[in-house]
Design a protein around this motif. Structure first.
Motif, PDB file in Angstrom:
ATOM      1  N   ASN A  45       0.826  -1.196   0.000  1.00  0.00           N
ATOM      2  CA  ASN A  45       0.000   0.000   0.000  1.00  0.00           C
ATOM      3  C   ASN A  45       0.872   1.262   0.000  1.00  0.00           C
ATOM      4  O   ASN A  45       0.557   2.241  -0.681  1.00  0.00           O
ATOM      5  CB  ASN A  45      -0.951  -0.013   1.194  1.00  0.00           C
ATOM      6  CG  ASN A  45      -2.012   1.037   1.078  1.00  0.00           C
ATOM      7  OD1 ASN A  45      -2.591   1.248   0.027  1.00  0.00           O
ATOM      8  ND2 ASN A  45      -2.270   1.713   2.170  1.00  0.00           N
ATOM      9  N   ARG A 132      -6.432  -6.887  -4.885  1.00  0.00           N
ATOM     10  CA  ARG A 132      -7.148  -5.618  -4.904  1.00  0.00           C
ATOM     11  C   ARG A 132      -8.453  -5.810  -5.668  1.00  0.00           C
ATOM     12  O   ARG A 132      -8.472  -6.363  -6.754  1.00  0.00           O
ATOM     13  CB  ARG A 132      -6.312  -4.547  -5.582  1.00  0.00           C
ATOM     14  CG  ARG A 132      -6.973  -3.193  -5.553  1.00  0.00           C
ATOM     15  CD  ARG A 132      -6.015  -2.089  -5.935  1.00  0.00           C
ATOM     16  NE  ARG A 132      -6.700  -0.822  -5.864  1.00  0.00           N
ATOM     17  CZ  ARG A 132      -6.704   0.071  -6.833  1.00  0.00           C
ATOM     18  NH1 ARG A 132      -6.029  -0.157  -7.946  1.00  0.00           N
ATOM     19  NH2 ARG A 132      -7.348   1.195  -6.695  1.00  0.00           N
ATOM     20  N   ASP A 136     -10.362   1.310  -2.510  1.00  0.00           N
ATOM     21  CA  ASP A 136      -9.555   0.962  -1.325  1.00  0.00           C
ATOM     22  C   ASP A 136      -9.882  -0.427  -0.789  1.00  0.00           C
ATOM     23  O   ASP A 136      -9.576  -0.734   0.363  1.00  0.00           O
ATOM     24  CB  ASP A 136      -9.790   1.993  -0.216  1.00  0.00           C
ATOM     25  CG  ASP A 136      -9.215   3.359  -0.550  1.00  0.00           C
ATOM     26  OD1 ASP A 136      -8.314   3.431  -1.410  1.00  0.00           O
ATOM     27  OD2 ASP A 136      -9.669   4.356   0.035  1.00  0.00           O
TER      28      ASP A 136
END
Length: 153
Positions: A45, A132, A136
């Motif tokens: 991240n 992912r 977010d």
């Protein structure tokens, strides 16, 4: 894709902007896809921040670059699976707000961390990959199940 070993990544940006990753791939003609497990989530991240081209994401995230065997681009030492790729082609898709580029690479070398391999195969229960989903949101691969493929000969 297994035969030939092909993968793709998607790199999106506003029109007229190219992310450093894309610029580097175009310059070198290669790239490395480093997979992420739960232990690497925070560092992964950290690399997604919008750093200037002069800043190393390796340094910012506390990751260790390793030379690759068959491509110029370095790989991430801490990654459980690193796939060295030669650029095959880049496809571009645009609308009024975004340009998305599908970067297609031929896998020329795979590095596996020994502790995620069982009987010569990647063991998903040991790998603990994350993915992912968009924006977010991420997911863990802890809820595994197996299905045998049908035999229609």
């Amino acid at each position: 894709c297994v035969k030939p070993p092909i993968l793709y990544i998607s790199i999106g940006s506003p029109p007229g902007v190219k992310k450093d990753t894309l610029v580097n791939i175009e310059r070198t003609g290669d790239f490395v896809v480093n997979t992420v497990d739960e232990a690497l989530a925070d560092k992964m991240n950290q690399t997604s921040a919008a750093y200037p081209a002069s800043v190393s994401e390796f340094t910012e995230a506390g990751l260790t670059p390793l030379p690759s065997d068959k491509v110029k681009s370095p790989r991430v030492s801490e990654s459980p699976i690193s796939m060295e790729c030669k650029l095959e082609r880049i496809l571009e898709f645009r609308d009024t707000k975004n340009v998305n580029r599908m970067v297609i690479g031929r896998i020329v070398r795979v590095h596996l961390r020994n502790d995620i391999v069982t009987d010569g195969l990647i063991d998903p229960s040991k790998f603990k990959a994350i993915a992912r989903l968009g924006a977010d949101f991420y997911c863990r691969t802890g809820d595994l199940f197996q299905m045998k493929r049908p035999n229609n000969t």
